[in-house]
Write an enzyme that holds these catalytic residues in place. Structure first.
Site, mmCIF file in Angstrom:
data_model
loop_
_atom_site.group_PDB
_atom_site.id
_atom_site.type_symbol
_atom_site.label_atom_id
_atom_site.label_comp_id
_atom_site.label_asym_id
_atom_site.label_seq_id
_atom_site.Cartn_x
_atom_site.Cartn_y
_atom_site.Cartn_z
ATOM 1 N N SER A 67 31.850 79.152 -26.201
ATOM 2 C CA SER A 67 31.211 80.635 -25.748
ATOM 3 C C SER A 67 29.407 80.551 -26.923
ATOM 4 O O SER A 67 28.277 81.063 -26.123
ATOM 5 C CB SER A 67 31.368 81.802 -25.868
ATOM 6 O OG SER A 67 31.415 81.927 -27.200
ATOM 7 N N LYS A 106 28.955 81.485 -29.827
ATOM 8 C CA LYS A 106 29.676 82.830 -31.035
ATOM 9 C C LYS A 106 29.244 82.500 -32.140
ATOM 10 O O LYS A 106 28.173 82.662 -33.383
ATOM 11 C CB LYS A 106 31.327 83.308 -31.322
ATOM 12 C CG LYS A 106 31.672 83.754 -29.866
ATOM 13 C CD LYS A 106 33.109 83.476 -30.026
ATOM 14 C CE LYS A 106 33.877 83.089 -31.187
ATOM 15 N NZ LYS A 106 34.146 82.241 -30.227
ATOM 16 N N SER A 107 29.900 81.317 -32.944
ATOM 17 C CA SER A 107 29.393 80.784 -34.355
ATOM 18 C C SER A 107 27.944 80.285 -34.672
ATOM 19 O O SER A 107 27.022 80.530 -35.558
ATOM 20 C CB SER A 107 29.951 79.425 -34.936
ATOM 21 O OG SER A 107 31.380 79.874 -35.016
ATOM 22 N N THR A 119 37.331 82.026 -42.617
ATOM 23 C CA THR A 119 38.736 83.029 -43.042
ATOM 24 C C THR A 119 39.718 82.131 -42.007
ATOM 25 O O THR A 119 41.188 81.762 -42.485
ATOM 26 C CB THR A 119 39.027 83.973 -41.889
ATOM 27 O OG1 THR A 119 39.079 83.841 -40.434
ATOM 28 C CG2 THR A 119 38.199 85.654 -41.994
ATOM 29 N N HIS A 171 32.712 71.347 -39.297
ATOM 30 C CA HIS A 171 31.590 73.082 -39.447
ATOM 31 C C HIS A 171 31.479 73.353 -40.963
ATOM 32 O O HIS A 171 30.572 73.492 -40.419
ATOM 33 C CB HIS A 171 33.431 74.327 -39.565
ATOM 34 C CG HIS A 171 33.567 73.905 -38.757
ATOM 35 N ND1 HIS A 171 32.857 74.771 -36.589
ATOM 36 C CD2 HIS A 171 35.033 74.266 -37.487
ATOM 37 C CE1 HIS A 171 33.763 75.079 -35.816
ATOM 38 N NE2 HIS A 171 34.876 74.760 -35.865
#
Length: 189
Positions: A15, A17-18, A42, A57
């Site tokens: 969406s 977010k990151s 996490t 990532h």
């Protein structure tokens, strides 16, 4: 893009977010020469797909936000925030959902009982309130769909809803991401 004292960013998968968290970190780093930023990851590399995802990532973040350091902490998030938060140091937690997964469904066996999980959420909200530096916390909103089959999955969805509510109440800003667009739910900044 202004950085709040604490912001919860919620949304579904992919969406944005990151990406919003990274944009906030980049804005923070550019705002003053002495600013630092660290991403607290996490996620745990439980399988080949997750290992590849984590590496992708890391690589993408290094390209988009070169000054963003990474720290891995799968379980002791409240303590990690207390240890690393400083007025000149932005902490980005990505993500609360994986943190809760690590507590409830660890790869090596039985998860924490509900009362211990609730206590962990209280400790997290206390860490957010006590943090001297800015925080950006990323989490998934998964409670908008059908009621899941299976007791364990329903328990997880319920606990994640409680976690999201508690963190949103503790943060000065809460943002819902949809299709890459931010919708401000709360802004006390």
């Amino acid at each position: 893009m202004n950085v709040a004292r604490s912001e919860l960013i919620l949304g579904g998968q992919k969406s944005g977010k990151s990406r919003r968290a990274e944009l906030l970190a980049r804005a923070w780093l550019q705002a003053a020469p002495g600013h630092r930023a660290t991403l607290i990851a996490t996620g745990q590399p439980w399988d080949d797909e997750m290992r590849a995802r984590i590496e992708r990532h890391k690589s993408d973040r290094a390209e988009r936000v070169p000054g963003l350091a990474t720290l891995e902490e799968a379980l002791h998030l409240p303590e990690c925030l207390a240890e690393h938060s400083r007025p000149d140091h932005l902490l980005v937690v990505d993500c609360l959902t994986l943190w809760l997964t690590n507590l409830m469904m660890p790869a090596e066996g039985k998860g924490m009982p509900a009362d211990v999980l609730e206590h962990s959420i209280v400790k997290l909200t206390q860490s957010i309130a006590a943090a001297p530096g800015p925080l950006v916390l990323v989490g998934n909103e998964i409670g908008l769909g059908v009621i899941p089959l299976g007791r364990e999955v329903r328990a997880f969805v319920d606990m994640l809803g409680r976690l999201n509510q508690a963190v949103a109440a503790s943060c000065t800003r809460a943002t819902l991401m949809a299709a890459g667009l931010p919708l401000t739910l709360k802004d006390e900044a």
